[in-house]
Design an enzyme around this catalytic site. Sequence first.
Site, PDB file in Angstrom:
ATOM      1  N   VAL A  12      22.748  42.953  37.570  1.00 28.08           N
ATOM      2  CA  VAL A  12      22.168  41.608  37.471  1.00 28.08           C
ATOM      3  C   VAL A  12      20.671  41.681  37.184  1.00 28.08           C
ATOM      4  O   VAL A  12      20.139  40.968  36.323  1.00 28.08           O
ATOM      5  CB  VAL A  12      22.431  40.812  38.780  1.00 28.08           C
ATOM      6  CG1 VAL A  12      21.710  39.480  38.773  1.00 28.08           C
ATOM      7  CG2 VAL A  12      23.927  40.604  38.978  1.00 28.08           C
ATOM      8  N   ASP A  31      12.438  48.789  41.276  1.00 32.96           N
ATOM      9  CA  ASP A  31      13.589  49.345  41.998  1.00 32.96           C
ATOM     10  C   ASP A  31      13.104  50.567  42.765  1.00 32.96           C
ATOM     11  O   ASP A  31      12.327  51.377  42.237  1.00 32.96           O
ATOM     12  CB  ASP A  31      14.695  49.744  41.002  1.00 32.96           C
ATOM     13  CG  ASP A  31      16.045  49.888  41.700  1.00 32.96           C
ATOM     14  OD1 ASP A  31      16.947  49.095  41.402  1.00 32.96           O
ATOM     15  OD2 ASP A  31      16.176  50.800  42.557  1.00 32.96           O
ATOM     16  N   LYS A  36      16.971  56.164  39.307  1.00 35.51           N
ATOM     17  CA  LYS A  36      17.297  55.086  38.374  1.00 35.51           C
ATOM     18  C   LYS A  36      16.068  54.747  37.518  1.00 35.51           C
ATOM     19  O   LYS A  36      16.165  54.603  36.295  1.00 35.51           O
ATOM     20  CB  LYS A  36      17.740  53.846  39.160  1.00 35.51           C
ATOM     21  CG  LYS A  36      18.321  52.772  38.263  1.00 35.51           C
ATOM     22  CD  LYS A  36      18.531  51.474  38.984  1.00 35.51           C
ATOM     23  CE  LYS A  36      19.722  51.487  39.908  1.00 35.51           C
ATOM     24  NZ  LYS A  36      19.846  50.260  40.700  1.00 35.51           N
ATOM     25  N   PHE A 148      25.862  33.798  36.638  1.00 33.42           N
ATOM     26  CA  PHE A 148      27.261  33.660  36.210  1.00 33.42           C
ATOM     27  C   PHE A 148      27.512  34.649  35.074  1.00 33.42           C
ATOM     28  O   PHE A 148      27.902  34.272  33.972  1.00 33.42           O
ATOM     29  CB  PHE A 148      27.553  32.214  35.771  1.00 33.42           C
ATOM     30  CG  PHE A 148      27.314  31.201  36.869  1.00 33.42           C
ATOM     31  CD1 PHE A 148      28.222  31.050  37.902  1.00 33.42           C
ATOM     32  CD2 PHE A 148      26.168  30.436  36.885  1.00 33.42           C
ATOM     33  CE1 PHE A 148      28.000  30.139  38.925  1.00 33.42           C
ATOM     34  CE2 PHE A 148      25.928  29.512  37.900  1.00 33.42           C
ATOM     35  CZ  PHE A 148      26.845  29.368  38.927  1.00 33.42           C
ATOM     36  N   LYS A 200      28.349  29.064  43.269  1.00 36.63           N
ATOM     37  CA  LYS A 200      28.721  30.428  42.850  1.00 36.63           C
ATOM     38  C   LYS A 200      30.038  30.875  43.510  1.00 36.63           C
ATOM     39  O   LYS A 200      30.963  31.342  42.848  1.00 36.63           O
ATOM     40  CB  LYS A 200      27.574  31.386  43.209  1.00 36.63           C
ATOM     41  CG  LYS A 200      27.890  32.852  43.028  1.00 36.63           C
ATOM     42  CD  LYS A 200      28.184  33.156  41.559  1.00 36.63           C
ATOM     43  CE  LYS A 200      28.795  34.523  41.389  1.00 36.63           C
ATOM     44  NZ  LYS A 200      27.891  35.517  40.972  1.00 36.63           N
ATOM     45  N   PHE A 245      41.381  32.412  31.631  1.00 36.83           N
ATOM     46  CA  PHE A 245      41.895  32.964  32.897  1.00 36.83           C
ATOM     47  C   PHE A 245      43.367  32.619  33.119  1.00 36.83           C
ATOM     48  O   PHE A 245      43.769  32.194  34.201  1.00 36.83           O
ATOM     49  CB  PHE A 245      41.014  32.524  34.081  1.00 36.83           C
ATOM     50  CG  PHE A 245      39.829  33.437  34.223  1.00 36.83           C
ATOM     51  CD1 PHE A 245      38.844  33.467  33.253  1.00 36.83           C
ATOM     52  CD2 PHE A 245      39.723  34.321  35.283  1.00 36.83           C
ATOM     53  CE1 PHE A 245      37.779  34.342  33.326  1.00 36.83           C
ATOM     54  CE2 PHE A 245      38.653  35.204  35.376  1.00 36.83           C
ATOM     55  CZ  PHE A 245      37.686  35.215  34.390  1.00 36.83           C
ATOM     56  N   GLY A 249      48.061  40.049  34.887  1.00 41.48           N
ATOM     57  CA  GLY A 249      47.622  41.443  34.954  1.00 41.48           C
ATOM     58  C   GLY A 249      48.047  42.071  36.262  1.00 41.48           C
ATOM     59  O   GLY A 249      48.873  41.506  36.994  1.00 41.48           O
ATOM     60  N   CYS A 256      32.974  41.431  42.167  1.00 45.02           N
ATOM     61  CA  CYS A 256      32.625  40.053  42.524  1.00 45.02           C
ATOM     62  C   CYS A 256      33.766  39.267  43.173  1.00 45.02           C
ATOM     63  O   CYS A 256      33.618  38.794  44.296  1.00 45.02           O
ATOM     64  CB  CYS A 256      32.135  39.317  41.285  1.00 45.02           C
ATOM     65  SG  CYS A 256      30.768  40.162  40.504  1.00 45.02           S
ATOM     66  N   LYS A 317      38.677  45.879  34.413  1.00 43.83           N
ATOM     67  CA  LYS A 317      39.051  45.079  33.232  1.00 43.83           C
ATOM     68  C   LYS A 317      38.556  45.848  32.011  1.00 43.83           C
ATOM     69  O   LYS A 317      37.902  46.900  32.160  1.00 43.83           O
ATOM     70  CB  LYS A 317      38.427  43.681  33.291  1.00 43.83           C
ATOM     71  CG  LYS A 317      36.897  43.688  33.254  1.00 43.83           C
ATOM     72  CD  LYS A 317      36.339  42.272  33.175  1.00 43.83           C
ATOM     73  CE  LYS A 317      34.830  42.289  33.030  1.00 43.83           C
ATOM     74  NZ  LYS A 317      34.231  40.972  32.903  1.00 43.83           N
TER      75      LYS A 317
END
Length: 424
Positions: A12, A31, A36, A148, A200, A245, A249, A256, A317
Amino acid sequence: MARIAVIGLGYVGLTTMAAFTELGHSVTGIDLDKKKVELLHKGQIPFHEPGLQRLYKTLFESSKLDILESYEGVLQKFEFVFICVSTPSSPTGQADLVFVEAAITSVKPLLATNAIVVLKSTVPIGTSVRFKNELTNQAIRVAANPEFLSEGTAIEDFLNPSRIVVGADDKQTALEVMALYDNVPGSRIICGLASAESIKYASNAFLALKLSFVNEMASLANATGASMADISLGMSLDARIGDKFLRPGPGWGGSCFPKDTSELSLTAQRYGSRMLTVEAAIESNRATMVRMFEAFSSQLGIDLKGCKIAIWGLAFKANTDDVRESPAIEIATMLAKQGARVTAYDPLVKRLSLSFLHLEENPLDACFGAEALLILTEAEEFSLIDPLAVKERMAPNPAIFDGRAIINLDAWSPHFKNLKAVGQ
Ligand code: UGA
């Protein structure tokens, strides 16, 4: 042009940093993970996200990215501080706020008066109000601006969002945060802090609920001889249902839906209430994975012990290398527990430390000598593979189960007698 700090450069945070920079703001990413930051300083990002990779590279090569590994001495200059650290599920199923709390505690004494701390991380309903109360003494403002972003399309989702939601206690704060998105299209919603957080959770939980329903319907279709593809088409033409959607599957996964459905149902319980539909969606999702494993085992018709099973698709996915809460991993684990030898191929997952699973570099190699093939992500690549080439490599009379209904059954069925697909 606003001066923005983005704290936490995961999925994000990096998307937020790159997209705000692209929109013309002056953004610094921070960070505390030195490794990283080292990688980011070389122009690379630590996960697969195609649009972000491209944009990050362009911005990096034009020296537009400022990335630091410490808060010290810099935070005073920012008008907005976006908190984008992760909120993973704790063992009890609640969102773990340890990283958010640590970030807020560290930045608190370093912020400029009147700065706005914006919570983009998905935090339990009520968290922003709690932080706001802690920060009021310092005249620091708090806003909630949930993301989102879907993995695989994060930059596109940021720059062309379905909606932008900003929650704050006063309109001026919300308008200042909303103004950061001036050049971005999409509907705007300004609301209270708890409402923004709830939007959310409600959105993710509702989508998870929809999928749990679709997966149960697909199982019923398998039993009745109906086609889930036709059912989905028929449902999708009702605008009140919509056309997204509706693909069945092996269950919903990722970082999330599982954690947000769990947190939301526990939040309801904390308030003395229940979200029975969300609890049912979670239970149904577990049942979906078990059901797929059982359907596949009985289709195979022989003892799994010593059997070689090929799996195509390990991520939760297609178009991501993320295996967190992946139904494919759950099902592979169930197969291995029954004594099957599991060989897998995934277009993007190239490293995995699971002792029971052997990774192959290409889909046909994974099929070599296998008694069965199980397809668990909807990667387009799988629908383009020549079924004859698959058959030549597999053991005689293999079983094929398409857990995503992605292959063309008309092309495959002449070569395989024992061929099934979810919802068909
Ligand atoms: C999800 C939401 O879609 C985003 O809007 C949200 O911002 C994000 O979570 C988040 O909270 O950060 P993501 O987890 O990347 O995004 O994945 P989705 O594309 O939503 O897929 C979730 C699961 O549903 C996957 O396991 C996927 O395979 C499954 N799915 C999705 C289906 O089985 N069928 C479908 O038709 C669609």
